[in-house]
Motif scaffolding. Structure first.
Motif, mmCIF file in Angstrom:
data_model
loop_
_atom_site.group_PDB
_atom_site.id
_atom_site.type_symbol
_atom_site.label_atom_id
_atom_site.label_comp_id
_atom_site.label_asym_id
_atom_site.label_seq_id
_atom_site.Cartn_x
_atom_site.Cartn_y
_atom_site.Cartn_z
ATOM 1 N N PHE A 1 0.850 -1.185 0.000
ATOM 2 C CA PHE A 1 0.000 0.000 0.000
ATOM 3 C C PHE A 1 0.890 1.240 0.000
ATOM 4 O O PHE A 1 1.807 1.367 0.813
ATOM 5 C CB PHE A 1 -0.907 0.005 1.226
ATOM 6 C CG PHE A 1 -1.704 1.266 1.373
ATOM 7 C CD1 PHE A 1 -2.767 1.531 0.532
ATOM 8 C CD2 PHE A 1 -1.376 2.196 2.342
ATOM 9 C CE1 PHE A 1 -3.498 2.702 0.648
ATOM 10 C CE2 PHE A 1 -2.097 3.372 2.468
ATOM 11 C CZ PHE A 1 -3.168 3.623 1.627
ATOM 12 N N LEU A 2 0.631 2.157 -0.901
ATOM 13 C CA LEU A 2 1.452 3.353 -1.032
ATOM 14 C C LEU A 2 0.634 4.596 -0.697
ATOM 15 O O LEU A 2 -0.409 4.839 -1.301
ATOM 16 C CB LEU A 2 2.000 3.477 -2.455
ATOM 17 C CG LEU A 2 2.970 2.395 -2.926
ATOM 18 C CD1 LEU A 2 3.306 2.587 -4.410
ATOM 19 C CD2 LEU A 2 4.239 2.397 -2.093
ATOM 20 N N THR A 3 1.127 5.369 0.275
ATOM 21 C CA THR A 3 0.526 6.668 0.563
ATOM 22 C C THR A 3 1.126 7.690 -0.402
ATOM 23 O O THR A 3 2.101 7.418 -1.105
ATOM 24 C CB THR A 3 0.810 7.088 2.004
ATOM 25 O OG1 THR A 3 2.241 7.261 2.168
ATOM 26 C CG2 THR A 3 0.330 6.026 2.991
ATOM 27 N N MET A 4 0.572 8.879 -0.421
ATOM 28 C CA MET A 4 1.111 9.926 -1.282
ATOM 29 C C MET A 4 2.549 10.253 -0.884
ATOM 30 O O MET A 4 3.400 10.522 -1.747
ATOM 31 C CB MET A 4 0.232 11.177 -1.181
ATOM 32 C CG MET A 4 0.647 12.296 -2.126
ATOM 33 S SD MET A 4 0.748 11.758 -3.866
ATOM 34 C CE MET A 4 -0.978 11.375 -4.178
ATOM 35 N N LYS A 5 2.844 10.173 0.409
ATOM 36 C CA LYS A 5 4.214 10.428 0.877
ATOM 37 C C LYS A 5 5.167 9.360 0.338
ATOM 38 O O LYS A 5 6.287 9.668 -0.084
ATOM 39 C CB LYS A 5 4.239 10.438 2.409
ATOM 40 C CG LYS A 5 5.589 10.794 3.001
ATOM 41 C CD LYS A 5 5.522 10.839 4.520
ATOM 42 C CE LYS A 5 6.885 11.181 5.118
ATOM 43 N NZ LYS A 5 6.833 11.207 6.607
ATOM 44 N N ASN A 6 4.723 8.092 0.354
ATOM 45 C CA ASN A 6 5.542 7.005 -0.191
ATOM 46 C C ASN A 6 5.802 7.212 -1.675
ATOM 47 O O ASN A 6 6.930 7.048 -2.160
ATOM 48 C CB ASN A 6 4.844 5.664 0.005
ATOM 49 C CG ASN A 6 4.638 5.276 1.444
ATOM 50 O OD1 ASN A 6 3.639 4.638 1.794
ATOM 51 N ND2 ASN A 6 5.558 5.659 2.320
ATOM 52 N N ILE A 7 4.756 7.579 -2.410
ATOM 53 C CA ILE A 7 4.868 7.772 -3.855
ATOM 54 C C ILE A 7 5.859 8.890 -4.178
ATOM 55 O O ILE A 7 6.707 8.760 -5.063
ATOM 56 C CB ILE A 7 3.486 8.080 -4.453
ATOM 57 C CG1 ILE A 7 2.595 6.828 -4.391
ATOM 58 C CG2 ILE A 7 3.588 8.582 -5.887
ATOM 59 C CD1 ILE A 7 1.167 7.070 -4.798
ATOM 60 N N GLN A 8 5.762 9.998 -3.442
ATOM 61 C CA GLN A 8 6.662 11.120 -3.676
ATOM 62 C C GLN A 8 8.105 10.748 -3.362
ATOM 63 O O GLN A 8 9.029 11.139 -4.087
ATOM 64 C CB GLN A 8 6.218 12.319 -2.839
ATOM 65 C CG GLN A 8 4.894 12.924 -3.298
ATOM 66 C CD GLN A 8 4.362 13.981 -2.344
ATOM 67 O OE1 GLN A 8 4.880 14.164 -1.234
ATOM 68 N NE2 GLN A 8 3.314 14.687 -2.771
ATOM 69 N N ALA A 9 8.309 9.964 -2.271
ATOM 70 C CA ALA A 9 9.659 9.547 -1.895
ATOM 71 C C ALA A 9 10.252 8.607 -2.940
ATOM 72 O O ALA A 9 11.436 8.699 -3.288
ATOM 73 C CB ALA A 9 9.628 8.868 -0.527
ATOM 74 N N GLN B 1 8.247 1.233 1.596
ATOM 75 C CA GLN B 1 7.294 0.482 0.762
ATOM 76 C C GLN B 1 7.816 0.293 -0.664
ATOM 77 O O GLN B 1 7.076 0.464 -1.626
ATOM 78 C CB GLN B 1 5.941 1.201 0.738
ATOM 79 C CG GLN B 1 5.256 1.330 2.103
ATOM 80 C CD GLN B 1 4.739 0.017 2.637
ATOM 81 O OE1 GLN B 1 5.502 -0.796 3.126
ATOM 82 N NE2 GLN B 1 3.447 -0.190 2.525
ATOM 83 N N SER B 2 9.078 -0.095 -0.788
ATOM 84 C CA SER B 2 9.678 -0.213 -2.122
ATOM 85 C C SER B 2 10.414 -1.532 -2.340
ATOM 86 O O SER B 2 11.590 -1.540 -2.722
ATOM 87 C CB SER B 2 10.632 0.963 -2.362
ATOM 88 O OG SER B 2 9.974 2.191 -2.287
ATOM 89 N N PRO B 3 9.751 -2.674 -2.138
ATOM 90 C CA PRO B 3 10.436 -3.943 -2.429
ATOM 91 C C PRO B 3 10.784 -4.104 -3.897
ATOM 92 O O PRO B 3 11.721 -4.819 -4.245
ATOM 93 C CB PRO B 3 9.416 -5.000 -1.974
ATOM 94 C CG PRO B 3 8.096 -4.303 -2.012
ATOM 95 C CD PRO B 3 8.387 -2.890 -1.634
ATOM 96 N N ASP B 4 10.014 -3.420 -4.777
ATOM 97 C CA ASP B 4 10.301 -3.534 -6.214
ATOM 98 C C ASP B 4 11.588 -2.826 -6.612
ATOM 99 O O ASP B 4 12.094 -3.028 -7.723
ATOM 100 C CB ASP B 4 9.131 -2.992 -7.038
ATOM 101 C CG ASP B 4 8.767 -1.551 -6.679
ATOM 102 O OD1 ASP B 4 9.147 -1.101 -5.586
ATOM 103 O OD2 ASP B 4 8.099 -0.888 -7.493
ATOM 104 N N LEU B 5 12.149 -2.011 -5.711
ATOM 105 C CA LEU B 5 13.421 -1.352 -5.979
ATOM 106 C C LEU B 5 14.605 -2.147 -5.436
ATOM 107 O O LEU B 5 15.751 -1.757 -5.651
ATOM 108 C CB LEU B 5 13.420 0.056 -5.379
ATOM 109 C CG LEU B 5 12.601 1.105 -6.149
ATOM 110 C CD1 LEU B 5 12.512 2.397 -5.360
ATOM 111 C CD2 LEU B 5 13.194 1.346 -7.515
#
Length: 339
Positions: A121-129, A270-274
């Motif tokens: 789950f990605l919040t707007m803060k996660n997405i921006q980071a 929240q970035s396991p894909d990285l």
């Protein structure tokens, strides 16, 4: 909503009026027939020289083109809607269709039912980071990622590998022991592993006993971090990567890393894909479960053997393609990616 075909005598009348010099609008008004219908009849007559009903490839569709577009749009905007819900939506527009017909129409428009991928789950803060991380590092040279020691933890269950497995069998033999996959409640137990790797290959793989906290995490790093760096012959000024788990970002862990003068890669949550190590965890679990471990001791032993057997070329390939991950994050504007 069923289409009603215009009778032939009316089609003939339309053509007669058109030949006498009347325009589409005048014919439409005089015969009380929609302007588009008049136009279609005349175009067909000019093209084929007849008003007869031409042979068709199959049964006429029950759905108007406008209604079809509504269905496709509804399915695209509500991808989790079931066929039953889409059927009810069409019924509300006056079009009654069977669910198999709806399914076929969606398939013809490139929409297929598939299992939804599970993503953090990605919040707007996660997405921006995530977007900031990708844009900041997209132009970093290849050597930057080759000098990163990637790490993570994962849980491996004894009988919990839930990927599909196919067998060759005859009819009515689905429940024969040789054609089934044994399972037990709660996965039959599991082990927690910490591991690391770089473009030069895999580093240490350690079983975590009990619940990992900050002190236990620091002990693992103390015993395995520098040893892994030496094994893979990395530069002294390497960069260490770990995620933002509380035991990784605690004050004591940060102090320990600072004391050891270890450079830590700033990581978006929240970035396991990285983290390319996620692909190695998948490789490891598939290889281990092909060997069918019977107990947790076997499981640990097989994990360490298969981790050591992961090819250096596989590790190097994951690092070489790292800019593609960053590009995918930028393309998705910080949202989840295919990795």
């Amino acid at each position: 909503m069923v289409r009603r075909e215009l009778p032939k005598h009316q089609r003939d009348l339309i053509v007669e009026r058109y030949q006498s010099g009347e325009g589409y609008k005048r014919i439409s008004k005089a015969l009380h027939i929609p302007w588009n219908t008049v136009k279609t009849v005349i175009i067909k007559w000019r093209k084929y020289g007849t008003t007869e009903t031409l042979p068709r490839t199959g049964r006429p569709s029950k759905m108007y083109e406008k209604t079809r577009r509504k269905l496709v749009r509804e399915a695209s905007e509500r991808p989790t809607a079931t066929l039953k819900e889409l059927q009810e939506f069409l019924a509300s527009t006056g079009c009654v269709l069977h669910v198999t017909t709806i399914s076929r129409i969606l398939h013809m428009n490139g929409l297929w039912g598939r299992v939804a991928r599970r993503k953090p789950f990605l919040t707007m803060k996660n997405i921006q980071a995530r977007l900031k991380f990708a844009k900041t590092n997209i132009k970093s040279p290849k050597s930057t990622w080759e000098n990163v020691l990637w790490s993570d933890e994962t849980k491996v269950e004894l009988f919990g590998h839930n990927s599909k497995r196919y067998v060759w069998r005859k009819n009515n033999t689905a429940h024969h022991p040789k054609n089934t996959i044994p399972t037990v409640k709660h996965g039959g137990g599991s082990i927690m592993l910490w591991g690391c790797f770089s473009s030069a290959g895999t580093g240490a793989l350690v079983r975590v006993e009990g619940i990992m906290n900050s002190s236990k995490y620091q002990a693992i790093l103390a015993q395995n971090l520098q040893a892994s760096v030496r094994k893979m012959k990395m530069k002294r000024k390497f960069t260490f990567q770990h995620d933002n788990d509380p035991k990784h970002t605690s004050k004591s862990t940060k102090a320990w890393l600072h004391q050891k003068k270890i450079n830590v890669l700033e990581w978006p949550s929240q970035s396991p894909d990285l983290n390319p190590i996620e692909h190695l965890w998948g490789d490891l679990k598939r290889a281990v479960h092909r060997r069918c471990p019977r107990n947790l001791t076997d499981l640990e032993c097989f994990c360490k053997e298969e981790w050591a057997n992961i090819a250096t070329s596989r590790c190097a390939m994951l690092i070489d393609s790292y800019p593609k991950r960053l590009s995918a994050v930028i393309k998705s504007k910080g949202a989840s990616t295919k990795y």
